[in-house]
Design an enzyme around this catalytic site. Sequence first.
Site, PDB file in Angstrom:
ATOM      1  N   ASP A 197       7.746  12.440  78.187  1.00 15.39           N
ATOM      2  CA  ASP A 197       8.548  12.566  79.408  1.00 15.39           C
ATOM      3  C   ASP A 197       7.630  12.385  80.619  1.00 15.39           C
ATOM      4  OD1 ASP A 197      10.310  13.515  81.516  1.00 15.39           O
ATOM      5  OD2 ASP A 197      11.512  14.409  79.924  1.00 15.39           O
TER       6      ASP A 197
ATOM      7  N   SER B  86      15.879  12.458  83.520  1.00 20.32           N
ATOM      8  CA  SER B  86      15.713  12.443  82.055  1.00 20.32           C
ATOM      9  C   SER B  86      17.045  12.424  81.317  1.00 20.32           C
ATOM     10  CB  SER B  86      14.902  13.663  81.600  1.00 20.32           C
ATOM     11  OG  SER B  86      13.601  13.582  82.101  1.00 20.32           O
TER      12      SER B  86
ATOM     13  N   THR C 130      16.196  15.634  77.542  1.00 22.43           N
ATOM     14  CA  THR C 130      15.818  14.580  76.582  1.00 22.43           C
ATOM     15  C   THR C 130      16.317  14.878  75.167  1.00 22.43           C
ATOM     16  OG1 THR C 130      13.923  14.066  77.961  1.00 22.43           O
ATOM     17  CG2 THR C 130      13.906  13.160  75.730  1.00 22.43           C
TER      18      THR C 130
ATOM     19  N   GLU D 246       9.511  14.847  71.516  1.00 18.36           N
ATOM     20  CA  GLU D 246       9.294  14.727  72.959  1.00 18.36           C
ATOM     21  C   GLU D 246       8.069  15.513  73.407  1.00 18.36           C
ATOM     22  OE1 GLU D 246      11.457  15.390  77.278  1.00 18.36           O
ATOM     23  OE2 GLU D 246      11.738  16.880  75.720  1.00 18.36           O
TER      24      GLU D 246
ATOM     25  N   HIS E 262       5.456  16.633  88.125  1.00 17.92           N
ATOM     26  CA  HIS E 262       6.193  17.306  89.202  1.00 17.92           C
ATOM     27  C   HIS E 262       5.277  18.260  89.970  1.00 17.92           C
ATOM     28  CE1 HIS E 262      10.251  15.891  88.522  1.00 17.92           C
ATOM     29  NE2 HIS E 262      10.141  16.128  87.234  1.00 17.92           N
TER      30      HIS E 262
ATOM     31  N   ASP F 167      10.534   8.093  79.350  1.00 18.68           N
ATOM     32  CA  ASP F 167      11.846   7.937  79.982  1.00 18.68           C
ATOM     33  C   ASP F 167      11.719   7.450  81.418  1.00 18.68           C
ATOM     34  OD1 ASP F 167      10.646  10.336  80.636  1.00 18.68           O
ATOM     35  OD2 ASP F 167      12.443  11.555  80.348  1.00 18.68           O
TER      36      ASP F 167
HETATM   37 ZN   LIG Z   1      11.140  15.195  85.573  1.00 25.93          ZN
END
Ligand SMILES: [Zn+2]
Length: 349
Positions: free
Chosen positions: A35, A76, A129, A238, A247, A285
Amino acid sequence: MKIKNALLLTLFTVFNVTGQKTPETPVNIILMIGDGMGLSQITAGMYSNGNKTALEEFEYIGLSKTHSSENLVTDSAASGTAFACGKKTMNGVLGMDINNNKLSSILEICKSRGYLTGLISTSSIVHATPASFYANVRSRHQYEDIALQLSENNIDYFIGGGEKHFKKRNDKYFIRNKIITLNAAYGSKLYSNKLGFFFNNEMDDFLYDGRKPQLDEALLATLDKFDQREKPFFIMVEGSQIDWGGHANEIDYITSEFKDFDGAISVAVNYVNANPNTLLIVTADHETGGLAITFGKTKAYTFKSDFNTGGHSATMVPVFSYGTCAKKFSGIYENTAIFDKMLETVERK
Ligand SMILES: [Zn+2]
């Protein structure tokens, strides 16, 4: 006459000269999603790991366009739905198209064809996800609905966080009858047709602070369980928190999460080497953070990096493929094509 010829042709395909039945063996699929793992995240992880990554083993590489139905910058949920169900949808939506129609996921299609199915995630198992493979909801934040849909799905095995969504619910419904939570060692010989394992007892998402890599062990345990049952399988793995490091604009968070994910990629590559009838796909993603490496030295591979955003970016992301049918994944295509190519593989087209 034509019908008879078709029948003969079918018989020839199904039986070889010795008269033994030789059905085409179904292909196992391991789909690994980092991710928020763009090329800069991979590069940073690789240099932090002494200029090495398991991704260097891969035979074919493609690029996927990550935009959702309305936005160039996806979330996502929309991108998960694109891989899982093959349709672009709005940001925030899981397993439904732009007209609110429920979609079937590749996991559910595999299940209907006799596959074993597994989901492994380093975030909550009801997070966007993993949820895109079993849930159909208008909002990714409907966690209680998503947990209920997981309990009603036929997924054989899952490992992730988020136990609270099954136990401490506003509707007071305690989801246990359909999911057995296994708070035992991965290597346990406990055998059940449906198993769920929560990474932590704290019932929260499994946070990075000082944790040991675990994705490799989780994937090994899942492969081991599935090998015992001698059926084809679909597994989604994942590496969830590469995104969270993006982030947070924390490079160490990203590289440590990448290392965890990279360890699981090594496990998957080894599995494909030993079981060639397996397709392994590693992709992302979307990219998170607008990360760039702006300075660095080859001595000890130290570097400086910079972020452009605390959100996601629209840059294309790489798709690495290995094993049976891997060639299908070279080129540049929409993220929905990853679903199409997996479906072709399952249908042996
Ligand atoms: Zn994110």
